[in-house]
Design an enzyme around this catalytic site. Structure first.
Site, PDB file in Angstrom:
ATOM      1  N   ALA B  12      -2.806   2.454  -3.246  1.00 64.76           N
ATOM      2  CA  ALA B  12      -4.208   2.522  -2.854  1.00 64.76           C
ATOM      3  C   ALA B  12      -4.349   3.271  -1.535  1.00 64.76           C
ATOM      4  O   ALA B  12      -3.396   3.392  -0.771  1.00 64.76           O
ATOM      5  CB  ALA B  12      -4.774   1.114  -2.717  1.00 64.76           C
ATOM      6  N   CYS B  13      -5.541   3.773  -1.293  1.00 66.80           N
ATOM      7  CA  CYS B  13      -5.816   4.462  -0.041  1.00 66.80           C
ATOM      8  C   CYS B  13      -5.636   3.523   1.138  1.00 66.80           C
ATOM      9  O   CYS B  13      -5.945   2.362   1.016  1.00 66.80           O
ATOM     10  CB  CYS B  13      -7.248   4.996  -0.038  1.00 66.80           C
ATOM     11  N   PRO B  14      -5.165   4.041   2.253  1.00 65.11           N
ATOM     12  CA  PRO B  14      -4.864   5.445   2.548  1.00 65.11           C
ATOM     13  C   PRO B  14      -3.395   5.824   2.360  1.00 65.11           C
ATOM     14  O   PRO B  14      -2.976   6.837   2.891  1.00 65.11           O
ATOM     15  CB  PRO B  14      -5.230   5.541   4.032  1.00 65.11           C
TER      16      PRO B  14
END
Lengths: 182, 75
Positions: B12-14
Site C-alpha cells: 500500500a502507499c506510500p
C-alpha cells in the site's frame, strides 16, 4: 455518431470513471456532501461514532449488554438510537454508503480485485493501526472527518488541535513505516 | 541501457513510491525501471514524482487493478 464524437465520449469516460479525480475536486465534493449532511441530519459529518453502535450491536448479538454502559445511559439520544437498530441509524446508512460507493467506483473503473496479503506484518500493522485509530478517534471526539474536517468547518478549536497532531502522528508513522516496511 | 524491475504488488502507499526512490540511485542515465503495482494511489504518486524529476513515464494496465509503470532515467 461520428468517429470524433465516439472518441470524445471515450475520453470523457476515462477522465470521469477511470482516472483518479484531482484532489481539489474531491475536496469540493466532500465539502458539498458535508453541507448536505448538515442540512439533513442537523449535525456535521462524522464516521467513527457509528462504529460504537456497530460494536454495541455486535456485542448484543453475542449476549452482551452495552445499553448499561455510561456512554448510552448518560446520553439518552444515543440510547434511543441504539434501540432503534441499524436501519433507523443515519450514521450507519452513511457509512454503508461510503463502503458501497467505494466499491462501485472501483468496479466501474475496472480496478476492483482481492489483494493477497504479502506479509504477516501487514496484518499486524493493519490491526494495531486500526485499534489505535479507533481508540484515538473516540478520545478525540471523532476521526479526521468528525473532528478535523467537520471541526474546522464548524469554527471549533479542537479541529485545529487535531490537525496539528495529525502531522505529529504522520511524521512518527512514516518513520515507523520506513523502519519496518522498507 | 539496463532494465530493472521492482515488485510492489500487495504493497500500500506510500511503500511503492519509497521503493522506487530507494532503487533510483542504482540506475544510470537511459536505464529503465519497471514497477509492478496494484494500489491505485501509486498510479498517481509514482508518475507524479518521476515527471517532476524530469523522467519519461509510461503506464501499462496489465489486468484489472494491476499496472506496470515504466520510468526511463534521463541522463
Amino acid at each position: 455518431m461520428t468517429t470524433r464524437a465516439m472518441q470524445e465520449i471515450e475520453n470523457l469516460r476515462t477522465v470521469v470513471i477511470k482516472d483518479a479525480w484531482p484532489y481539489w475536486l474531491g475536496a469540493i465534493m466532500l465539502g458539498l456532501a458535508n453541507i448536505c449532511i448538515f442540512i439533513v441530519t442537523a449535525a456535521p459529518w462524522g464516521v467513527t461514532t457509528t462504529f460504537v453502535f456497530w460494536g454495541a450491536w455486535l456485542y448484543q448479538l453475542v449476549g452482551g449488554h452495552p445499553e448499561t454502559w455510561s456512554f448510552f445511559t448518560l446520553q439518552p439520544p444515543m440510547l434511543q438510537a441504539l434501540k432503534g437498530g441499524i436501519l433507523n441509524h443515519g450514521g450507519s446508512i452513511m457509512n454503508i454508503g461510503i463502503i458501497v460507493g467505494a466499491f462501485l467506483s472501483a468496479a466501474a473503473a475496472s480496478q476492483f480485485r482481492f489483494k493477497r496479503i504479502k506479509a504477516g506484518r501487514q496484518v499486524v500493522a493493519a490491526l494495531a493501526g486500526g485499534l489505535l485509530m479507533g481508540y484515538g478517534a473516540r478520545l478525540a471526539f471523532g476521526c479526521n472527518v468528525g473532528a478535523y474536517f467537520s471541526g474546522i468547518a464548524s469554527m471549533s478549536l479542537h479541529g485545529w488541535v487535531f490537525g496539528i497532531f495529525i502531522f505529529v502522528g504522520a511524521y512518527l508513522g512514516s518513520k515507523l513505516l520506513v523502519k519496518y516496511f522498507m | 541501457m539496463a532494465e530493472f524491475s521492482l515488485d510492489a504488488l500487495g504493497e500500500a502507499c506510500p511503500i511503492p513510491l519509497l521503493k522506487v526512490q530507494k532503487k533510483w540511485p542504482d540506475l544510470k542515465g537511459g536505464d529503465v525501471l519497471i514497477i509492478h503495482i496494484d494500489h491505485s494511489c501509486a498510479l498517481k504518486n509514482i508518475p507524479e514524482w518521476a515527471r517532476k524529476e524530469g523522467h519519461n513515464v509510461e503506464v501499462e494496465e496489465v489486468e484489472d487493478g494491476v499496472w506496470d509503470i515504466y520510468i526511463e532515467k534521463t541522463a
